[in-house]
Design a protein around this motif. Structure first.
Motif, PDB file in Angstrom:
ATOM      1  N   LEU A 483       0.810  -1.215   0.000  1.00  0.00           N
ATOM      2  CA  LEU A 483       0.000   0.000   0.000  1.00  0.00           C
ATOM      3  C   LEU A 483       0.850   1.274   0.000  1.00  0.00           C
ATOM      4  CD1 LEU A 483      -2.840  -1.004   2.491  1.00  0.00           C
ATOM      5  CD2 LEU A 483      -2.998  -0.765   0.006  1.00  0.00           C
ATOM      6  N   GLN A 484       2.013   1.256   0.664  1.00  0.00           N
ATOM      7  CA  GLN A 484       2.812   2.491   0.800  1.00  0.00           C
ATOM      8  C   GLN A 484       3.180   3.096  -0.548  1.00  0.00           C
ATOM      9  OE1 GLN A 484       6.377   2.672   0.125  1.00  0.00           O
ATOM     10  NE2 GLN A 484       6.317   4.886   0.499  1.00  0.00           N
ATOM     11  N   PRO A 485       3.679   2.301  -1.554  1.00  0.00           N
ATOM     12  CA  PRO A 485       4.014   2.914  -2.850  1.00  0.00           C
ATOM     13  C   PRO A 485       2.784   3.482  -3.562  1.00  0.00           C
ATOM     14  CG  PRO A 485       5.099   0.790  -2.616  1.00  0.00           C
ATOM     15  CD  PRO A 485       4.133   0.890  -1.497  1.00  0.00           C
ATOM     16  N   LEU A 486       1.600   2.868  -3.335  1.00  0.00           N
ATOM     17  CA  LEU A 486       0.395   3.370  -3.989  1.00  0.00           C
ATOM     18  C   LEU A 486      -0.036   4.696  -3.387  1.00  0.00           C
ATOM     19  CD1 LEU A 486      -1.654   0.048  -4.259  1.00  0.00           C
ATOM     20  CD2 LEU A 486       0.183   0.905  -5.724  1.00  0.00           C
ATOM     21  N   VAL A 487       0.055   4.805  -2.038  1.00  0.00           N
ATOM     22  CA  VAL A 487      -0.281   6.079  -1.390  1.00  0.00           C
ATOM     23  C   VAL A 487       0.763   7.133  -1.747  1.00  0.00           C
ATOM     24  CG1 VAL A 487      -0.569   7.216   0.847  1.00  0.00           C
ATOM     25  CG2 VAL A 487      -1.524   4.931   0.472  1.00  0.00           C
ATOM     26  N   GLU A 488       2.028   6.715  -1.804  1.00  0.00           N
ATOM     27  CA  GLU A 488       3.094   7.634  -2.194  1.00  0.00           C
ATOM     28  C   GLU A 488       2.830   8.195  -3.593  1.00  0.00           C
ATOM     29  OE1 GLU A 488       7.872   7.358  -1.937  1.00  0.00           O
ATOM     30  OE2 GLU A 488       6.912   5.908  -3.268  1.00  0.00           O
ATOM     31  N   ASN A 489       2.410   7.317  -4.516  1.00  0.00           N
ATOM     32  CA  ASN A 489       2.080   7.765  -5.870  1.00  0.00           C
ATOM     33  C   ASN A 489       0.930   8.760  -5.850  1.00  0.00           C
ATOM     34  OD1 ASN A 489       2.118   7.251  -8.981  1.00  0.00           O
ATOM     35  ND2 ASN A 489       0.002   6.959  -8.375  1.00  0.00           N
ATOM     36  N   ALA A 490      -0.088   8.489  -5.005  1.00  0.00           N
ATOM     37  CA  ALA A 490      -1.233   9.391  -4.923  1.00  0.00           C
ATOM     38  C   ALA A 490      -0.817  10.771  -4.407  1.00  0.00           C
ATOM     39  CB  ALA A 490      -2.299   8.774  -4.017  1.00  0.00           C
ATOM     40  N   ILE A 491       0.130  10.802  -3.439  1.00  0.00           N
ATOM     41  CA  ILE A 491       0.566  12.092  -2.885  1.00  0.00           C
ATOM     42  C   ILE A 491       1.393  12.865  -3.909  1.00  0.00           C
ATOM     43  CG2 ILE A 491       1.973  13.185  -1.091  1.00  0.00           C
ATOM     44  CD1 ILE A 491       1.281  10.783   0.718  1.00  0.00           C
ATOM     45  N   PHE A 492       2.444  12.220  -4.438  1.00  0.00           N
ATOM     46  CA  PHE A 492       3.402  12.919  -5.306  1.00  0.00           C
ATOM     47  C   PHE A 492       2.819  13.264  -6.672  1.00  0.00           C
ATOM     48  CE2 PHE A 492       7.117  10.736  -2.896  1.00  0.00           C
ATOM     49  CZ  PHE A 492       6.941  11.625  -1.843  1.00  0.00           C
ATOM     50  N   ASN A 493       2.032  12.319  -7.247  1.00  0.00           N
ATOM     51  CA  ASN A 493       1.550  12.523  -8.624  1.00  0.00           C
ATOM     52  C   ASN A 493       0.118  13.002  -8.697  1.00  0.00           C
ATOM     53  OD1 ASN A 493       3.985  11.574  -9.825  1.00  0.00           O
ATOM     54  ND2 ASN A 493       3.365   9.481  -9.344  1.00  0.00           N
ATOM     55  N   GLY A 494      -0.595  13.009  -7.558  1.00  0.00           N
ATOM     56  CA  GLY A 494      -1.982  13.431  -7.595  1.00  0.00           C
ATOM     57  C   GLY A 494      -2.262  14.653  -6.765  1.00  0.00           C
ATOM     58  N   ILE A 495      -2.024  14.538  -5.451  1.00  0.00           N
ATOM     59  CA  ILE A 495      -2.400  15.628  -4.539  1.00  0.00           C
ATOM     60  C   ILE A 495      -1.444  16.797  -4.642  1.00  0.00           C
ATOM     61  CG2 ILE A 495      -2.845  16.221  -2.132  1.00  0.00           C
ATOM     62  CD1 ILE A 495      -4.836  14.258  -3.369  1.00  0.00           C
ATOM     63  N   GLU A 496      -0.109  16.517  -4.608  1.00  0.00           N
ATOM     64  CA  GLU A 496       0.885  17.600  -4.617  1.00  0.00           C
ATOM     65  C   GLU A 496       0.771  18.475  -5.870  1.00  0.00           C
ATOM     66  OE1 GLU A 496       5.741  18.232  -4.151  1.00  0.00           O
ATOM     67  OE2 GLU A 496       4.891  16.244  -4.518  1.00  0.00           O
ATOM     68  N   PRO A 497       0.691  17.883  -7.123  1.00  0.00           N
ATOM     69  CA  PRO A 497       0.562  18.757  -8.297  1.00  0.00           C
ATOM     70  C   PRO A 497      -0.741  19.559  -8.306  1.00  0.00           C
ATOM     71  CG  PRO A 497       1.287  16.562  -8.939  1.00  0.00           C
ATOM     72  CD  PRO A 497       0.879  16.481  -7.507  1.00  0.00           C
ATOM     73  N   LYS A 498      -1.763  19.048  -7.624  1.00  0.00           N
ATOM     74  CA  LYS A 498      -3.045  19.756  -7.596  1.00  0.00           C
ATOM     75  C   LYS A 498      -2.938  21.061  -6.840  1.00  0.00           C
ATOM     76  CE  LYS A 498      -7.888  18.936  -6.426  1.00  0.00           C
ATOM     77  NZ  LYS A 498      -8.852  17.976  -5.841  1.00  0.00           N
ATOM     78  N   GLY A 499      -2.099  21.091  -5.765  1.00  0.00           N
ATOM     79  CA  GLY A 499      -1.832  22.322  -5.041  1.00  0.00           C
ATOM     80  C   GLY A 499      -2.870  22.682  -4.002  1.00  0.00           C
ATOM     81  N   ARG A 500      -3.851  21.822  -3.733  1.00  0.00           N
ATOM     82  CA  ARG A 500      -4.830  22.103  -2.685  1.00  0.00           C
ATOM     83  C   ARG A 500      -5.217  20.801  -2.011  1.00  0.00           C
ATOM     84  NH1 ARG A 500      -7.664  22.986  -7.508  1.00  0.00           N
ATOM     85  NH2 ARG A 500      -9.456  21.594  -7.848  1.00  0.00           N
ATOM     86  N   HIS A 501      -5.976  20.960  -0.914  1.00  0.00           N
ATOM     87  CA  HIS A 501      -6.283  19.811  -0.071  1.00  0.00           C
ATOM     88  C   HIS A 501      -6.985  18.710  -0.885  1.00  0.00           C
ATOM     89  CE1 HIS A 501      -8.493  17.401   2.917  1.00  0.00           C
ATOM     90  NE2 HIS A 501      -7.451  17.674   3.712  1.00  0.00           N
TER      91      HIS A 501
END
Length: 588
Positions: A483-501
């Motif tokens: 699960l950790q690499p999948l959540v990591e992918n969600a943070i780095f490639n999904g949430i962080e580029p979005k720039g908001r919560h």
């Protein structure tokens, strides 16, 4: 010759089997042909007789219906008022009588059976009469009809079921039998009747036109013979008995096999219930004997032809079969020796050629499986080596981190305590290896340590929601660091580029005998062109992924442990969401 017969070579054995099979087949075919042909001959005879009887019955039915139409035209219309004729005393009355006569002649003319109408008479009890027909008329005809004795009986019949009776002619100009149809005039002021007398010659001509050499009889419902053909006088009594028994069965048609006139015969009949007319025909079965003899001769010729042709063909086939079998045997021995090369000479379009294709495909498949096995073992060894290389021995860090945590406790800095505790747990789990299987509960605890650190880093930029459909799934086994690499992918490639919560959701569910883990985020999504090849290259891992573990590595580790039917599936819509589904066998 004896030595050749006793030999056990493949070719001789095949020829023996072929000869036996040919004899059995020829015998079976001959018997089946004889039985089938005999049945077909009988069936053809039945169908022919049935159609012949139906044809005669149909023609008689048409004639009957047309006669009824003529009577109805004479009685139901308001045309006939015989009181106006008044015995022809005036010119107007005579003209009216001529008009009526012309009208009923027209009625007879429009039917093709007009020549068989002996008389069509329209008259009343005042002596007024108009008539036409194939027989000469007389002023005494009306009186003859009235005195015939059958007029009242005929008038009592209804048009919906008017059964014909054979009667003697009441006319002095016609001496034969007739089939009368009578009905009262409905619209005549003076009353009256219309009588149509049909000649039996109609049915005699029908039989002559369709003669097929068999005894055929047409009778009324009372059993009176209207017409017959090919019927000897000595057969009449038995035919009458059979006809009466058939009429008593109350069936409109039938085809029977019975003994008639001392011979096995086919008896076919059809009754038109409305008119009562019955068509009866018999055919002796011994007339089919010539056909049976011809069938026997044909069967014998077929048997001998099959035998001769089969022997010649057997020698040819055994020779053709032996060559490819020898090549096939040699190639199989080559495969058994470890040489998996393809031999095109053993392939072909026949059965042996298809076996050769299968053998070649089998050899190539064995080679491919062996190559795949070697490749899989190599990949597994390389992966394990990478995992070992990726592991670190953080024991010297544990004391340092523990000291930092106590200093933070003394200084009452809860943020540092929380982060150092999470980091310590993260390092301990990573130090134990990556292919170890842990419970889902342990995997979620490890994930919680990782999320704790990332939340400090990103200042609560995201929230993690975890849903486990069945509490029993907490004890299910999963490969550690799934699960950790999948959540990591969600943070780095999904949430962080979005720039908001954003929100990251993890769901664990059961589908039959599989454990399904779903990681969903409402980030920027993965572009379509990258989505197609995201899991294809295990070497290209995002640089900041923890310990070098990315999505391809997780997918490959699952496939190596459980098989190619398990692993990761990614669904993403650019600008909206990314959903990664992990499937693996459900283990406890």
């Amino acid at each position: 010759m004896k030595k050749y017969i006793r030999t056990k070579t493949l070719r001789v054995q095949l020829m023996r089997y072929h000869f036996l099979i040919i004899c059995l087949i020829a015998t079976f075919v001959s018997i089946c042909t004889y039985i089938t042909a005999n049945q077909k001959t009988l069936e053809v005879a039945k169908n022919s007789q049935k159609h012949h009887v139906e044809s005669i019955s149909y023609r008689s039915r048409l004639a009957y219906e047309e006669m009824l139409n003529i009577i109805l035209n004479c009685t139901e219309r308001k045309t006939f008022d015989l009181s106006g004729i008044n015995g022809g005393r005036t010119s107007g009355a005579r003209k009216l009588g001529l008009d009526y006569a012309e009208l009923i002649r027209d009625y007879c003319a429009i039917t093709e059976y007009g020549n068989y109408i002996v008389k069509l008479s329209v008259f009343d009890d005042q002596g007024n009469l108009v008539q036409t027909g194939s027989s000469f008329g007389s002023t005494d005809d009306a009186q003859g009809i009235i005195e015939s004795g059958w007029l009242d009986r005929e008038l009592e019949k209804t048009m919906d079921r008017y059964q014909l009776d054979l009667e003697s002619s009441p006319f002095s100009q016609y001496e034969g039998n007739i089939l009368p149809i009578a009905r009262k005039l409905e619209h005549s002021g003076s009353g009256g009747w219309a009588v149509l007398c049909l000649s039996t010659d109609l049915f005699k001509d029908m039989l002559l036109d369709t003669a097929n050499g068999q005894e055929t009889v047409i009778v009324t419902a009372a059993g009176d013979r209207i017409a017959s053909i090919e019927e000897p006088g000595e057969h009449r009594e038995e035919n009458d008995r059979i006809i009466r028994s058939l009429q008593e069965q109350k069936k409109d048609k039938g085809l029977l096999e019975m003994k008639v006139h001392g011979k096995d015969s086919l008896v076919t009949y059809e009754i038109y219930d409305k008119s009562g007319i019955m068509v009866y025909e018999t055919m002796p079965l011994d007339e089919l004997s010539n056909d049976r003899m011809m069938i026997v001769q044909t069967v014998v010729i077929m048997f001998l032809a099959c035998l001769i042709f089969g022997l010649l063909l057997s020698a040819r086939i055994t020779k053709q079969i032996k060559k490819p079998i020898d090549r096939l045997t040699a190639h199989i021995e080559t495969i058994a020796a470890g040489n998996f090369i393809r031999d095109d000479s053993i392939e072909g379009e026949d059965e042996i050629g298809r076996v050769g294709c299968v053998v070649n495909d089998m050899a190539l498949r064995i080679k491919e499986l062996m190559d795949q096995q070697l490749k899989a073992e190599k990949e597994k060894g390389d992966l394990e080596l990478k995992m070992l290389q990726a592991q670190i021995n953080p024991h010297f860090l544990y004391n340092t981190l523990d000291s930092i945590r106590w200093i933070a406790v003394i200084q009452k800095n809860s943020g540092i305590v929380k982060m150092v505790t999470a980091l310590s747990g993260l390092l301990k789990n990573m130090a134990k290896g990556f292919n170890e299987k842990v419970t889902l509960k342990k995997e979620l605890e490890f994930l919680n340590d990782y999320v704790t650190i990332e939340k400090v880093k990103y200042v609560e930029l995201f929230d993690l929601e975890i849903q486990v459909d069945d509490p029993g799934l907490y004890e299910a086994k999963v490969i550690k660091l799934t699960l950790q690499p999948l959540v990591e992918n969600a943070i780095f490639n999904g949430i962080e580029p979005k720039g908001r919560h954003g929100i990251i959701k993890i769901r664990a569910s059961r589908q039959e005998d599989m454990l399904v883990l779903t990681v969903w985020d409402n980030g920027v999504g993965i572009p379509k062109e990258r989505l197609k090849t995201l899991l294809e290259n295990t070497e290209k891992v995002k640089g900041n992924s923890m310990s070098g573990i990315g999505l391809p590595n997780v997918d490959r580790r699952i496939k190596l442990n459980y098989g190619e039917s398990y692993g990761l599936m990614i669904d993403s819509t650019e600008g909206k969401f990314t959903e990664i589904t992990v499937t693996m066998p459900l283990e406890f």
